[in-house]
Design an enzyme around this catalytic site. Structure first.
Site, PDB file in Angstrom:
ATOM      1  N   GLU A  97       0.803  -1.216   0.000  1.00  0.00           N
ATOM      2  CA  GLU A  97       0.000   0.000   0.000  1.00  0.00           C
ATOM      3  C   GLU A  97       0.840   1.271   0.000  1.00  0.00           C
ATOM      4  O   GLU A  97       1.983   1.286   0.442  1.00  0.00           O
ATOM      5  CB  GLU A  97      -0.943  -0.007   1.213  1.00  0.00           C
ATOM      6  CG  GLU A  97      -1.972  -1.124   1.092  1.00  0.00           C
ATOM      7  CD  GLU A  97      -3.034  -1.110   2.180  1.00  0.00           C
ATOM      8  OE1 GLU A  97      -4.205  -1.188   1.836  1.00  0.00           O
ATOM      9  OE2 GLU A  97      -2.687  -1.029   3.372  1.00  0.00           O
ATOM     10  N   CYS A 110       3.365   8.521   1.546  1.00  0.00           N
ATOM     11  CA  CYS A 110       3.911   7.487   2.425  1.00  0.00           C
ATOM     12  C   CYS A 110       4.048   6.209   1.595  1.00  0.00           C
ATOM     13  O   CYS A 110       3.055   5.667   1.125  1.00  0.00           O
ATOM     14  CB  CYS A 110       2.943   7.295   3.591  1.00  0.00           C
ATOM     15  SG  CYS A 110       3.414   5.968   4.702  1.00  0.00           S
ATOM     16  N   CYS A 117       6.018  -7.358   6.643  1.00  0.00           N
ATOM     17  CA  CYS A 117       7.152  -6.955   7.476  1.00  0.00           C
ATOM     18  C   CYS A 117       7.477  -8.100   8.422  1.00  0.00           C
ATOM     19  O   CYS A 117       6.578  -8.816   8.862  1.00  0.00           O
ATOM     20  CB  CYS A 117       6.810  -5.703   8.292  1.00  0.00           C
ATOM     21  SG  CYS A 117       8.223  -5.034   9.200  1.00  0.00           S
ATOM     22  N   CYS A 121       6.263  -5.906  15.354  1.00  0.00           N
ATOM     23  CA  CYS A 121       5.958  -4.946  16.412  1.00  0.00           C
ATOM     24  C   CYS A 121       4.522  -5.213  16.883  1.00  0.00           C
ATOM     25  O   CYS A 121       3.617  -5.423  16.081  1.00  0.00           O
ATOM     26  CB  CYS A 121       6.102  -3.514  15.910  1.00  0.00           C
ATOM     27  SG  CYS A 121       7.818  -3.146  15.468  1.00  0.00           S
ATOM     28  N   CYS A 124       1.314  -3.129  15.460  1.00  0.00           N
ATOM     29  CA  CYS A 124       1.280  -2.756  14.043  1.00  0.00           C
ATOM     30  C   CYS A 124       0.529  -3.806  13.216  1.00  0.00           C
ATOM     31  O   CYS A 124       0.803  -5.003  13.320  1.00  0.00           O
ATOM     32  CB  CYS A 124       2.699  -2.590  13.516  1.00  0.00           C
ATOM     33  SG  CYS A 124       2.768  -2.136  11.776  1.00  0.00           S
ATOM     34  N   CYS A 349      -1.124   5.440  10.276  1.00  0.00           N
ATOM     35  CA  CYS A 349       0.097   4.718  10.670  1.00  0.00           C
ATOM     36  C   CYS A 349      -0.253   3.365  11.260  1.00  0.00           C
ATOM     37  O   CYS A 349      -1.090   3.272  12.156  1.00  0.00           O
ATOM     38  CB  CYS A 349       0.840   5.474  11.761  1.00  0.00           C
ATOM     39  SG  CYS A 349       1.256   7.143  11.355  1.00  0.00           S
TER      40      CYS A 349
HETATM   41  N1  SAH Z   1       9.131  -0.156   9.799  1.00  0.00           N
HETATM   42  C1  SAH Z   1       9.308   1.249   9.954  1.00  0.00           C
HETATM   43  C2  SAH Z   1       8.162   2.052   9.331  1.00  0.00           C
HETATM   44  C3  SAH Z   1       6.874   1.829  10.064  1.00  0.00           C
HETATM   45  S1  SAH Z   1       5.491   2.869   9.965  1.00  0.00           S
HETATM   46  C4  SAH Z   1       9.422   1.574  11.411  1.00  0.00           C
HETATM   47  O1  SAH Z   1       9.186   0.708  12.226  1.00  0.00           O
HETATM   48  O2  SAH Z   1       9.783   2.680  11.751  1.00  0.00           O
HETATM   49  C5  SAH Z   1       5.759   4.346  10.723  1.00  0.00           C
HETATM   50  C6  SAH Z   1       5.409   4.461  12.211  1.00  0.00           C
HETATM   51  O3  SAH Z   1       4.085   4.037  12.553  1.00  0.00           O
HETATM   52  C7  SAH Z   1       6.355   3.644  13.049  1.00  0.00           C
HETATM   53  O4  SAH Z   1       6.845   4.426  14.097  1.00  0.00           O
HETATM   54  C8  SAH Z   1       5.448   2.574  13.576  1.00  0.00           C
HETATM   55  O5  SAH Z   1       5.946   2.008  14.754  1.00  0.00           O
HETATM   56  C9  SAH Z   1       4.154   3.318  13.770  1.00  0.00           C
HETATM   57  N2  SAH Z   1       2.993   2.453  13.939  1.00  0.00           N
HETATM   58  C10 SAH Z   1       2.867   1.147  13.638  1.00  0.00           C
HETATM   59  N3  SAH Z   1       1.657   0.685  13.954  1.00  0.00           N
HETATM   60  C11 SAH Z   1       0.968   1.733  14.459  1.00  0.00           C
HETATM   61  C12 SAH Z   1      -0.365   1.897  14.943  1.00  0.00           C
HETATM   62  N4  SAH Z   1      -1.226   0.888  14.934  1.00  0.00           N
HETATM   63  N5  SAH Z   1      -0.731   3.110  15.371  1.00  0.00           N
HETATM   64  C13 SAH Z   1       0.125   4.152  15.341  1.00  0.00           C
HETATM   65  N6  SAH Z   1       1.393   4.059  14.884  1.00  0.00           N
HETATM   66  C14 SAH Z   1       1.815   2.863  14.459  1.00  0.00           C
END
Ligand code: SAH
Length: 375
Positions: A97, A110, A117, A121, A124, A349
């Site tokens: 996406e 974005c 991935c 985490c 996420c 995000c």
């Molecule tokens: N893999 C990269 C890019 C991730 S997306 C990274 O980890 O940095 C960008 C941001 O969104 C990251 O800080 C990620 O931790 C955050 N994120 C992931 N899931 C989320 C959620 N459900 N709500 C808010 N932020 C989230």
């Protein structure tokens, strides 16, 4: 670089030096690479036959040996706040996406760096899918070119007036960019090249969950803005939220951040911190976070948690987020709260989740051992 599907060379996968090599290997003068880049990145042309000032013989060579393809759109959605999300085809059954977030004075795109991935985490949505594959440089650059075309940025009158839709690009879509460093670096170079998309280093942000060895490599290769997903002020909690922390704990991560900042003037690092109710959002945790960052020119971006089906977390209430931010500011840390955009189409995000078949992830009990540490 040879594409994975054919033996053809993907033109969008080559940064300036690669295109120059290609052009000379065809027996042409290097300035042909400039012409080609101008067609691709200034005019958004993806039909080699339409590039009329290139010699016919050169176009024939390109047609025979190279390919120029954008990711295919599977579906497009628009949110009530104007945010747009595209689902793009990777392979049969696989998708990733891309999201465009319009604001008054800028437009942020974005983009994704992987299909799925591997880093798992806890909060996420992408993590729930597991990892399928790295995107190619051509697919990463192709997202930006596609978005600009979809947004009408290459319309002649807009080119003439210099009006851009995409003013900023963030690698914050699906995937961990530093786990795909080899394909991401040339893509970011094309984004920042003045013959490419010509974005300044402050307008291109790479976000990482903290792959420390790759952060040192990044410091040698690029000077774009860095965002680091910190999310917790201590290792016990971060081990749980961002499992890569077990391999590269906070002290090691912060050292790599300060190295990135010190290695060259004008770089920036922002720490992302997702606000999870009752988990990481207390005043005391804000004070601990401030202590970690004290004395460094770092900024914290608080992200209200965006829920998705099956998650056990809740978003901290607005007043808790405000109080956390105030504590940081009181302790001398610059802190902002990220505005939630596009959540009615799951474009916010952590909500990106193209359909992925999990082929490569190894599961040990409920813990996933990802491929995140590979370059
Ligand atoms: N893999 C990269 C890019 C991730 S997306 C990274 O980890 O940095 C960008 C941001 O969104 C990251 O800080 C990620 O931790 C955050 N994120 C992931 N899931 C989320 C959620 N459900 N709500 C808010 N932020 C989230």
């Amino acid at each position: 670089m040879v594409g994975e599907d054919t033996q053809r060379i993907h033109l969008l996968g080559l940064e300036r030096s690669g295109l120059e090599n290609l052009v000379s290997s065809f027996g042409n003068k290097p300035f042909r690479a400039r012409q080609l880049m101008s067609w691709l990145y200034k005019r958004g042309e993806i039909d080699v036959d339409a590039m009329t000032d290139l010699a016919k013989s050169f176009r024939a060579q390109l047609a025979e040996r190279a390919t120029l393809a954008l990711p295919e759109i599977v579906r497009e959605q628009q949110a009530s706040d104007g945010t747009r999300k595209w689902l793009l085809r990777a392979d049969a059954g696989q998708a990733f996406e891309m999201v465009f977030i319009p604001e008054e004075d800028r437009g942020t795109l974005c983009i994704s760096s992987q299909v799925g991935c591997a880093l798992d985490c806890a909060f996420c949505a992408t993590a729930q899918q597991g990892f399928n594959r790295n995107l190619t440089t051509s697919e990463i650059v192709g997202q930006v070119l596609l978005a600009k075309r979809e947004l009408g940025e290459f319309a002649p009158e807009r080119v003439a007036r210099g009006v851009r839709s995409v003013t900023n690009v963030v690698l914050m879509g699906m995937g961990e960019p530093l786990a795909n460093l080899r394909k991401v670096v040339p893509a970011v170079r094309i984004l920042m090249d003045d013959l490419g998309f010509d974005l300044s280093r402050r307008r291109v942000t790479l976000s990482t969950s903290g792959l420390v060895p790759q952060m040192y490599k990044l410091a040698e290769e690029l000077d774009c803005a860095l965002a680091v997903s910190l999310h917790a002020p201590d290792d016990t909690l971060r081990d749980e939220l961002v499992p890569i922390n077990r391999k590269h704990p906070i002290a090691e991560l912060l050292k790599a951040c300060w190295h990135y900042l010190d290695a060259q003037n004008g770089r920036s690092v922002t720490f992302e911190y997702v606000m999870l109710e009752g988990v990481n959002d207390s005043r005391e945790q804000a004070r601990r976070l401030a202590r970690l960052l004290a004395g460094h020119p770092a900024k914290v971006n608080l992200i209200p948690f965006n829920p998705f089906p099956g998650t056990r977390y809740r978003r901290s209430p607005p007043e808790v987020i405000a109080s956390f931010r105030d504590q940081l500011i009181q302790d001398g840390v610059i802190a902002t709260v990220r505005k939630t955009r596009g959540d009615d189409i799951d474009a916010a995000c952590g909500q990106l989740a193209g359909r992925v078949i999990d082929r490569t992830l190894v599961r040990l009990g409920s813990r996933r051992i990802g491929l995140g540490a590979q370059a």
